[in-house]
Design a protein around this motif. Structure first.
Motif, PDB file in Angstrom:
ATOM      1  N   THR A 449       0.868  -1.363   0.008  1.00 55.11           N
ATOM      2  CA  THR A 449       0.089  -0.002  -0.053  1.00 55.11           C
ATOM      3  C   THR A 449       1.160   1.426   0.037  1.00 55.11           C
ATOM      4  O   THR A 449       0.366   2.271  -0.218  1.00 55.11           O
ATOM      5  CB  THR A 449      -0.877   0.332   1.246  1.00 55.11           C
ATOM      6  N   PHE A 450       2.189   1.178   0.248  1.00 59.91           N
ATOM      7  CA  PHE A 450       3.143   2.167   0.215  1.00 59.91           C
ATOM      8  C   PHE A 450       3.629   2.679  -1.412  1.00 59.91           C
ATOM      9  O   PHE A 450       3.877   3.641  -1.545  1.00 59.91           O
ATOM     10  CB  PHE A 450       4.354   1.949   0.829  1.00 59.91           C
ATOM     11  N   LYS A 451       3.319   1.523  -2.144  1.00 59.13           N
ATOM     12  CA  LYS A 451       3.931   1.767  -3.478  1.00 59.13           C
ATOM     13  C   LYS A 451       2.978   3.051  -4.189  1.00 59.13           C
ATOM     14  O   LYS A 451       3.779   3.638  -5.060  1.00 59.13           O
ATOM     15  CB  LYS A 451       3.558   0.730  -4.413  1.00 59.13           C
ATOM     16  N   PRO A 452       1.957   3.405  -4.117  1.00 58.52           N
ATOM     17  CA  PRO A 452       1.279   4.524  -4.779  1.00 58.52           C
ATOM     18  C   PRO A 452       2.160   5.806  -4.395  1.00 58.52           C
ATOM     19  O   PRO A 452       1.973   6.551  -5.240  1.00 58.52           O
ATOM     20  CB  PRO A 452      -0.187   4.518  -3.993  1.00 58.52           C
ATOM     21  N   PHE A 453       2.701   5.889  -3.121  1.00 60.24           N
ATOM     22  CA  PHE A 453       3.602   7.016  -2.839  1.00 60.24           C
ATOM     23  C   PHE A 453       4.679   6.895  -3.754  1.00 60.24           C
ATOM     24  O   PHE A 453       5.210   8.417  -4.403  1.00 60.24           O
ATOM     25  CB  PHE A 453       3.839   7.066  -1.627  1.00 60.24           C
ATOM     26  N   VAL A 454       5.359   6.167  -4.140  1.00 66.20           N
ATOM     27  CA  VAL A 454       6.420   6.041  -5.361  1.00 66.20           C
ATOM     28  C   VAL A 454       5.727   6.270  -6.492  1.00 66.20           C
ATOM     29  O   VAL A 454       6.534   7.217  -7.417  1.00 66.20           O
ATOM     30  CB  VAL A 454       6.981   4.586  -5.429  1.00 66.20           C
ATOM     31  N   LEU A 455       4.670   5.946  -6.897  1.00 68.03           N
ATOM     32  CA  LEU A 455       4.076   6.363  -8.142  1.00 68.03           C
ATOM     33  C   LEU A 455       3.646   7.907  -8.440  1.00 68.03           C
ATOM     34  O   LEU A 455       3.935   8.256  -9.175  1.00 68.03           O
ATOM     35  CB  LEU A 455       2.717   5.568  -8.389  1.00 68.03           C
ATOM     36  N   GLN A 456       3.438   8.482  -7.145  1.00 65.71           N
ATOM     37  CA  GLN A 456       3.104   9.719  -7.023  1.00 65.71           C
ATOM     38  C   GLN A 456       4.225  10.473  -7.396  1.00 65.71           C
ATOM     39  O   GLN A 456       4.108  11.461  -8.205  1.00 65.71           O
ATOM     40  CB  GLN A 456       2.408  10.240  -5.813  1.00 65.71           C
ATOM     41  N   ASP A 457       5.250  10.131  -6.764  1.00 61.87           N
ATOM     42  CA  ASP A 457       6.501  10.988  -7.212  1.00 61.87           C
ATOM     43  C   ASP A 457       7.066  10.629  -8.760  1.00 61.87           C
ATOM     44  O   ASP A 457       7.613  11.465  -8.968  1.00 61.87           O
ATOM     45  CB  ASP A 457       7.795  10.314  -6.166  1.00 61.87           C
ATOM     46  N   TRP A 458       6.657   9.403  -8.816  1.00 60.80           N
ATOM     47  CA  TRP A 458       7.321   9.006 -10.529  1.00 60.80           C
ATOM     48  C   TRP A 458       6.554  10.081 -11.360  1.00 60.80           C
ATOM     49  O   TRP A 458       7.094  10.660 -12.363  1.00 60.80           O
ATOM     50  CB  TRP A 458       6.678   7.595 -10.656  1.00 60.80           C
ATOM     51  N   LEU A 459       5.134  10.249 -11.017  1.00 62.53           N
ATOM     52  CA  LEU A 459       4.294  11.316 -12.066  1.00 62.53           C
ATOM     53  C   LEU A 459       4.413  12.511 -11.798  1.00 62.53           C
ATOM     54  O   LEU A 459       4.680  13.511 -12.588  1.00 62.53           O
ATOM     55  CB  LEU A 459       2.853  11.012 -11.650  1.00 62.53           C
ATOM     56  N   GLU A 460       5.088  13.164 -10.595  1.00 59.65           N
ATOM     57  CA  GLU A 460       5.761  14.442 -10.180  1.00 59.65           C
ATOM     58  C   GLU A 460       6.807  14.738 -10.788  1.00 59.65           C
ATOM     59  O   GLU A 460       7.157  16.147 -10.990  1.00 59.65           O
ATOM     60  CB  GLU A 460       5.756  14.614  -8.724  1.00 59.65           C
ATOM     61  N   HIS A 461       7.689  13.720 -11.425  1.00 61.45           N
ATOM     62  CA  HIS A 461       8.833  13.911 -12.137  1.00 61.45           C
ATOM     63  C   HIS A 461       8.608  13.597 -13.502  1.00 61.45           C
ATOM     64  O   HIS A 461       9.434  13.490 -14.280  1.00 61.45           O
ATOM     65  CB  HIS A 461       9.778  12.777 -11.583  1.00 61.45           C
ATOM     66  N   ASP A 462       7.427  14.072 -13.961  1.00 61.19           N
ATOM     67  CA  ASP A 462       7.145  14.104 -15.370  1.00 61.19           C
ATOM     68  C   ASP A 462       7.223  12.657 -15.992  1.00 61.19           C
ATOM     69  O   ASP A 462       7.514  12.641 -17.284  1.00 61.19           O
ATOM     70  CB  ASP A 462       8.083  15.194 -16.112  1.00 61.19           C
ATOM     71  N   ARG A 463       7.254  11.524 -15.279  1.00 68.25           N
ATOM     72  CA  ARG A 463       6.965  10.108 -15.809  1.00 68.25           C
ATOM     73  C   ARG A 463       5.464  10.199 -15.918  1.00 68.25           C
ATOM     74  O   ARG A 463       4.725  10.688 -15.799  1.00 68.25           O
ATOM     75  CB  ARG A 463       7.619   9.183 -14.952  1.00 68.25           C
ATOM     76  N   SER A 464       5.172   8.978 -16.688  1.00 69.00           N
ATOM     77  CA  SER A 464       3.860   8.613 -17.034  1.00 69.00           C
ATOM     78  C   SER A 464       3.575   7.135 -16.781  1.00 69.00           C
ATOM     79  O   SER A 464       4.509   6.428 -16.502  1.00 69.00           O
ATOM     80  CB  SER A 464       3.878   8.652 -18.666  1.00 69.00           C
ATOM     81  N   ILE A 465       2.204   6.961 -16.479  1.00 69.38           N
ATOM     82  CA  ILE A 465       2.036   5.551 -15.921  1.00 69.38           C
ATOM     83  C   ILE A 465       1.969   4.177 -17.129  1.00 69.38           C
ATOM     84  O   ILE A 465       2.274   3.324 -17.000  1.00 69.38           O
ATOM     85  CB  ILE A 465       0.548   5.429 -15.607  1.00 69.38           C
ATOM     86  N   TYR A 466       2.337   5.115 -18.505  1.00 63.59           N
ATOM     87  CA  TYR A 466       2.570   4.467 -19.638  1.00 63.59           C
ATOM     88  C   TYR A 466       3.981   3.956 -20.079  1.00 63.59           C
ATOM     89  O   TYR A 466       4.448   3.414 -20.680  1.00 63.59           O
ATOM     90  CB  TYR A 466       1.891   4.810 -20.725  1.00 63.59           C
ATOM     91  N   ASP A 467       4.803   4.548 -19.214  1.00 60.68           N
ATOM     92  CA  ASP A 467       6.382   4.217 -19.309  1.00 60.68           C
ATOM     93  C   ASP A 467       6.525   3.173 -18.894  1.00 60.68           C
ATOM     94  O   ASP A 467       5.929   2.468 -17.829  1.00 60.68           O
ATOM     95  CB  ASP A 467       7.053   5.216 -18.365  1.00 60.68           C
ATOM     96  N   ARG A 468       7.547   2.371 -19.309  1.00 56.07           N
ATOM     97  CA  ARG A 468       7.602   0.994 -19.309  1.00 56.07           C
ATOM     98  C   ARG A 468       9.177   1.017 -18.203  1.00 56.07           C
ATOM     99  O   ARG A 468      10.040   1.653 -18.361  1.00 56.07           O
ATOM    100  CB  ARG A 468       8.108   0.065 -20.444  1.00 56.07           C
TER     101      ARG A 468
END
Length: 821
Positions: A449-468
């Motif tokens: 359940t902590f992974k979404p905080f990693v995902l938020q940081d990922w998106l805030e660094h101009d990454r995408s959920i579609y990036d591989r």
């Protein structure tokens, strides 16, 4: 006689009593400790002084003292002087009054008091109890001016003759005595307590002067009301409203003549005439009061016969009240959280002691955010799935926060709240849902359940959920962390994360799939491209900190993140969620994405009213835009896919008719499992695990399903509990849509993908490289090659080389690394 153990929740709240308890502390001490002859002489002086300074003297008083007045004006002057030495104004603090904690619908959760007193205005007190008190205590109440000459002469003559000490006090004098005593008790002033209760003429005369002064300021109704609120109507029952609820399970306004007589008789000896401990004495005293009421024409002969014929036991419906949250039933843990929040809130009062005094004696009405209906649903589900007395010892909890407000709607666990030393099976004082400083423990590892905080940081660094990202399993001994020495986390023993997924995964997966299927290696790769310090700060920005930290301590939110986490600022802790977080903080953080990026600190108290009905200052919820709306919407949509896709960890366990999203979590060795998820209206965290030890669940059933050790995940117990609970509490609520899917990244700009020119795609992930090649007008073909310098599944380059001009439509080979050897 019926005996119960709590106030009836349907009783109405009493209205403000505008003059209850606002009186005066004397500014000089009484003349005490004098010998009897001196005291008698001074009493004569004082009585003469009273005659000289007041218009109170009646016929009997004048007849009794006239010869002495005529014979010695000098003595009278001395009496005036001595009488004047006593204070004429009272300055007492407001009387201690019980505070009540209410649910959001106004129903009573608990009361707190040092003295069990409930203030009520005179219009909420039955005329029968008013008449009963006047009849038995001060039948000339409406005739005298604070001191009754007849009563004083009778008492003085008896006392001077050496008989038993008599009072002769009016209701006004009795109120003064009680007010002085209660004030001294509240202040902890032992000397003033002795002075207020000593058997001396000085005390009597001091009370008389204060009574005379009071009668000039207050009406008779105000004095009667004040007396009825301060007098003791039973052991530990202060005020007529409290006594009425205790003995008869009704408010004072509803007392009949018989009940009124019983209560009025108790005040003369709260223990001696207690009808529970001494029913015969209580009944005899009741009948004496009824006789006085008949004599004063307050009741008829028929009423006298009717009520004296009733056995006192048949009149009683005893309500034994416990102060504190132990009486709050299934809401005890929430109640405890409320009190701890209030006692830790510097906005409420400057010091802890002042806050506690207000809670236990301020007559507060504390209105909370708890929804009784959602709370009842949670308790029902938890108790059915994992009963409190289960031999497994496992715990199960639910906490719900409202997105956009921070209001805590539900806080439940499969235990009974017991704050006392002796604790039985299924009881505890530890709140499984909250931080340690507010009644919880050190929290439980939250798993994925902590992974979404990693995902938020990922998106805030101009990454995408579609990036591989790479799903390759490989040892990790270094990960970027700018706040740590040399800018990275390092370990001599490499960490080698593994996956526990139920679907086949490709060497490269999108961040979306890494989230849906909870791919540990994918998230490890994401963290390797980010910064561990940034990830931890991203979580803290929306309220996620280790449960051992106090949310009311500013340092919790300001200290360097590396100091907060220490050695736990590591990939294994942050990526796989081995950090211990409270369920409340998890629910509040996930609520941020449901509210379009607005984070609110969790809030249990909506309003605190003082004894006058005025709102008091509290910290309240701090709501602010903590996450950009575009990022929050992408988070909400991504987590929605975890439930919508039956192959994802959410297993398709949707909330019918209500878009929802969330994430499963399983800690190391499967000791603790979670589901945290949300709709637009509610964000709920569900935890399941053993609260006292690291034990894998297994060998017992939950809701008819036998658990097998090593085969219990976040979607085994916690997710079904979450789905059932959220389905029930959303019945009748409107459906609120989630945001649309995020747009896929735009094609590379013309300077990167020039038509007819092979682009430079080295270092990209495959999806980015393919998009760039296709944007330049070419067809893409992938060729895998070993490389010791380029990470596995990342792009080495192209064939032909970047910058080569080719006709559009030709094929460009993308060289993808398979790693060294």
């Amino acid at each position: 006689m019926k005996i119960r153990h709590s106030w009836h929740a349907s009783w109405p709240r009493v209205r403000h009593c505008p003059y209850c308890g606002n009186m005066a502390r004397p500014t000089s001490a009484s003349a005490s400790g004098r010998s009897l002859p001196v005291a008698l002489l001074q009493t004569i002086y004082l009585l003469l002084g009273m005659l000289a300074v007041s218009a109170l003297a009646g016929v009997l008083m004048a007849a009794f003292f006239l010869p002495m007045v005529s014979a010695g004006s000098a003595v009278a002057k001395d009496g005036v002087a001595l009488f004047d030495s006593y204070p004429s104004e009272l300055e007492v603090e407001p009387l201690n009054e019980a505070s009540r904690i209410e649910a959001s619908d106004g129903s009573l959760l608990a009361i707190f008091y040092s003295e069990n007193r409930i203030m009520v205005p005179l219009e909420e007190i039955s005329p029968h109890i008013q008449h009963a008190v006047i009849a038995v205590e001060d039948r000339r109440f409406y005739e005298h001016g604070g001191v009754d000459p007849k009563g004083m002469v009778r008492a003085f003559a008896s006392n001077a003759a050496g008989g038993a000490t008599q009072g002769g006090s009016t209701l006004t004098q009795q109120y003064v005595k009680n007010a002085l005593l209660m004030d001294a008790v509240q202040r902890g002033d032992q000397e003033d307590q002795i002075e207020a209760t000593e058997q001396s003429y000085g005390r009597k005369l001091r009370e008389a002067k204060l009574a005379l002064s009071l009668e000039k300021k207050w009406s008779k109704d105000e004095i009667l009301n004040a007396y009825l609120n301060v007098a003791q109507f039973g052991p530990s029952q202060y005020g007529v409203e409290t006594g009425s609820r205790h003995y008869f399970n009704k408010s004072a306004v509803d007392l009949n003549p018989g009940e009124a007589a019983l209560l009025a008789g108790i005040t003369n000896g709260p223990n001696q005439y207690d009808p529970v401990s001494h029913p015969e004495a209580g009944q005899k005293r009741r009948n004496e009061v009824l006789q006085d009421m008949r004599h004063e024409d307050y009741i008829t002969d028929e009423e006298y016969e009717k009520y004296t014929a009733i056995p006192v036991e048949d009149m009683l419906d005893i309500q034994n009240v416990q102060a504190g949250c132990a009486s709050a039933g299934t809401s005890g843990f929430f109640c405890d959280y409320v009190t701890r929040s209030l006692l830790n809130d510097p906005a409420f009062a400057p010091t802890y002691d002042e806050r506690r005094e207000l809670l236990y004696g301020g007559g507060l009405t504390i209105r909370t955010t708890l929804d009784p209906e959602t709370q009842a649903a949670a308790v029902d589900i938890l108790e059915r799935k994992v009963p409190a007395d289960s031999s497994s010892g496992f715990g199960h909890s639910i906490v719900t926060v409202e997105p956009g407000t921070g209001n805590i709607l539900t806080m439940a666990q499969n235990r009974s709240f017991n704050p006392y030393a002796e604790v039985g099976p299924g009881e505890t004082a530890i709140n499984y849902n909250v931080p340690k400083s507010l009644g919880g423990g050190n929290g439980f590892p939250v798993g994925s359940t902590f992974k979404p905080f990693v995902l938020q940081d990922w998106l805030e660094h101009d990454r995408s959920i579609y990036d591989r990202v790479s799903t390759e399993r490989r040892p990790i001994s270094r990960s970027p962390a700018a706040c740590l020495p040399r800018g990275a986390w390092r370990s001599a023993e490499a960490w080698n994360p593994d996956n526990a997924v139920s679907v086949r995964i490709s060497p490269m997966e999108t961040a979306l799939n890494a989230t849906k299927f909870s791919i540990n290696t994918g998230y490890t790769d994401m963290a390797r491209q980010l910064d561990l310090c940034d990830i931890a700060n991203t979580a803290r920005d929306i309220g996620v900190v280790p449960a051992g930290y106090d949310p009311y301590d500013p340092d919790t939110w300001e200290m360097p993140i590396e100091d907060m986490y220490g050695t736990e600022l590591a990939p294994a802790v942050l990526v796989l969620g081995e950090v211990r977080i409270s369920a409340l903080n998890m629910a509040s953080a996930y609520a941020t994405w449901a509210a379009g990026g607005t984070y609110c600190t969790p809030q249990a108290i909506s309003e605190v009213l003082d004894r006058n009905g005025e709102a008091m200052e509290i910290s309240g919820a701090d709501c602010h835009q903590a996450v950009e709306k575009e990022v929050a919407d992408a988070m909400a949509w991504t987590l929605e896919q975890d439930l919508e896709d039956p192959q994802a960890t959410g297993k398709g366990k949707i909330i019918e008719g209500h878009p929802a999203g969330g994430k499963t979590g399983t800690s190391g060795s499967q000791y603790h499992t979670w589901y945290v998820g949300f709709t637009r209206q509610m964000s709920t965290a569900v935890w399941f695990g053993h609260p006292n030890a690291n034990i894998r669940p297994g060998g017992f059933s939950v809701d008819g399903q036998m658990l097998r050790s090593g085969h219990v995940w976040g979607n085994t117990v916690s997710l079904p509990t979450w789905q059932e609970y959220m389905t029930r509490v959303h019945e009748g609520l409107p459906s609120k849509p989630f945001p649309a899917a995020p747009e896929k990244p735009a094609a590379p700009s013309s300077d990167v993908a020039q038509k007819g020119v092979v682009p430079d795609v080295s270092g990209m992930v495959l999806s980015q490289a393919e998009s760039a090649v296709e944007s330049a007008g070419f067809k893409a073909e992938v060729r895998n090659e070993s490389s010791s310098s380029v990470g596995k599944w990342y792009v080495i380059g192209t064939d032909p080389a970047p910058g080569t001009r080719l006709p559009e439509g030709r094929t460009v080979v993308i060289r993808q690394s398979t790693g060294g050897n």
